[in-house]
Write an enzyme that holds these catalytic residues in place. Structure first.
Site, mmCIF file in Angstrom:
data_model
loop_
_atom_site.group_PDB
_atom_site.id
_atom_site.type_symbol
_atom_site.label_atom_id
_atom_site.label_comp_id
_atom_site.label_asym_id
_atom_site.label_seq_id
_atom_site.Cartn_x
_atom_site.Cartn_y
_atom_site.Cartn_z
ATOM 1 N N ARG A 233 0.840 -1.190 0.000
ATOM 2 C CA ARG A 233 0.000 0.000 0.000
ATOM 3 C C ARG A 233 0.878 1.244 0.000
ATOM 4 N NH1 ARG A 233 -2.440 0.836 4.588
ATOM 5 N NH2 ARG A 233 -4.415 1.637 3.844
ATOM 6 N N MET B 210 3.208 4.439 -0.226
ATOM 7 C CA MET B 210 4.520 4.700 -0.814
ATOM 8 C C MET B 210 5.220 3.421 -1.247
ATOM 9 S SD MET B 210 6.335 7.621 1.518
ATOM 10 C CE MET B 210 5.695 9.302 1.605
ATOM 11 N N ASP C 48 5.920 -9.472 8.404
ATOM 12 C CA ASP C 48 5.443 -8.596 9.467
ATOM 13 C C ASP C 48 6.700 -8.070 10.140
ATOM 14 O OD1 ASP C 48 4.625 -7.445 11.848
ATOM 15 O OD2 ASP C 48 3.117 -8.961 12.289
ATOM 16 N N VAL C 49 6.957 -6.765 10.022
ATOM 17 C CA VAL C 49 8.236 -6.223 10.500
ATOM 18 C C VAL C 49 8.408 -6.340 12.004
ATOM 19 C CG1 VAL C 49 8.466 -4.637 8.558
ATOM 20 C CG2 VAL C 49 7.358 -3.847 10.679
ATOM 21 N N ASN D 139 10.097 0.979 4.904
ATOM 22 C CA ASN D 139 8.965 1.842 4.613
ATOM 23 C C ASN D 139 7.753 1.571 5.504
ATOM 24 O OD1 ASN D 139 7.097 3.518 2.793
ATOM 25 N ND2 ASN D 139 6.233 1.456 2.569
ATOM 26 N N TYR E 70 3.541 8.960 17.315
ATOM 27 C CA TYR E 70 4.171 8.918 15.993
ATOM 28 C C TYR E 70 5.530 9.605 16.012
ATOM 29 C CZ TYR E 70 4.473 9.182 10.872
ATOM 30 O OH TYR E 70 4.862 9.056 9.557
ATOM 31 N N LYS F 176 9.417 8.220 15.272
ATOM 32 C CA LYS F 176 10.258 8.783 14.215
ATOM 33 C C LYS F 176 11.520 9.435 14.778
ATOM 34 C CE LYS F 176 7.721 7.461 10.775
ATOM 35 N NZ LYS F 176 8.207 6.363 9.893
ATOM 36 N N THR G 212 -0.658 9.494 0.429
ATOM 37 C CA THR G 212 -0.600 8.038 0.593
ATOM 38 C C THR G 212 -1.827 7.593 1.380
ATOM 39 O OG1 THR G 212 0.571 8.109 2.709
ATOM 40 C CG2 THR G 212 1.911 8.217 0.706
#
Length: 284
Positions: free
Chosen positions: A14, A16, A57-58, A84, A149, A153, A184
């Protein structure tokens, strides 16, 4: 393009990730496209001789190891890793549950670490490679309603900046990408999770924030396909940048943050500069 490379992309079903995979395939590269749902990734990208679709699955180190092994078995190595995959938990810190914070960090910070840990032995053996991690303008400056979030990051930023000198002697490059608002699926119901309003003191602002974020879906100015082309350019550089700030809005955020840091340094420069241990007087 100077040579054919093998790209390993997370979250390729999905947003990007799809654009990154399509651009790399069109440029003639091998692509290992991964996602939690293999069928979703396969449907998004179709069939191609140079494409390998793998479940990943990361948050699972075991998945990461298996996916990397599948990539090596098929293509012999990995030249470009694009971390990503991510999620977005929005809400005021007091209203976000510990479980929501944990899931945010697990996907957006620990996840890229899991995948990179699995990929680095391959790149070290090759004595070459490029680790690209998609951060955000939220990795440069925090924002109201974005504690979870931004925390993930900011963690990505510190990890990647510290990783760079560790792997550089092995011919491995690193790049942090800081996108601004790109059109996105991050702000869709499938990707954004909101804290449940529970504290009256936040109620009015909560309603306004929720309305703002929902209104931004589909209105972002950034074009993911153009960002994908930018990644092709960056990864083809002999000395790629350690950071790429993507989008005029992201540049504006970075410049504002730089100005704020300068202002805060200057405001207390004298106090800050006075904190060294006083020298011992001669003869005392």
């Amino acid at each position: 393009m100077t040579s054919k490379k093998t790209w390993f992309i997370t979250g390729a079903g999905r947003g990007m990730g799809v654009e990154f995979a399509k651009a790399a395939l069109t440029a003639g590269h091998n692509v290992v496209a991964t996602g939690r749902n293999r069928d979703t990734v396969a449907k998004a990208l179709g069939a191609a001789d140079d494409l390998l679709v793998v479940k990943l699955d990361v948050t699972s180190p075991e998945d990461a190891e298996a996916a990397v092994q599948a990539a090596v078995d098929r293509f012999g190595g990995i030249d470009v890793l694009v971390n990503n995959a991510a999620s977005f938990y929005a809400g005021y810190f007091e209203e976000l549950t510990p479980e929501q914070m944990e899931r945010q960090l697990s996907t957006s910070l620990i996840g890229p670490m899991n995948v990179t840990r699995a990929v680095l032995p391959v790149m070290r053996k090759q004595r070459s490679g490029h680790v690209v991690t998609i951060s955000s303008s939220a990795g440069l400056a925090g924002f109201e309603y974005g504690t979870a979030y931004a925390a993930s990051k900011f963690g990505v930023e510190g990890w990647m900046e510290s990783l760079a000198p560790e792997v550089e002697p092995f011919g491995i490059h690193t790049t942090i990408v800081n996108p601004g608002f790109f059109r996105t699926e991050l702000l869709t119901k499938e990707s954004t999770n909101y804290a449940t309003p529970s504290i009256e003191d936040y109620a009015e602002r909560n309603s306004a924030q929720r309305e703002f974020w929902e209104s931004q879906n589909g209105q972002q100015q950034g074009d993911p396909a153009k960002l994908a082309q930018a990644l092709l350019t960056i990864t083809d550089e002999t000395q790629p940048p350690r950071r790429f700030i993507a989008g005029a809005d992201a540049i504006n955020t970075a410049e504002q943050q730089i100005a704020t840091l300068h202002q805060q340094i200057d405001a207390f420069r004298e106090l800050s500069s006075s904190l060294a241990i006083d020298p011992v007087a001669v003869g005392s």
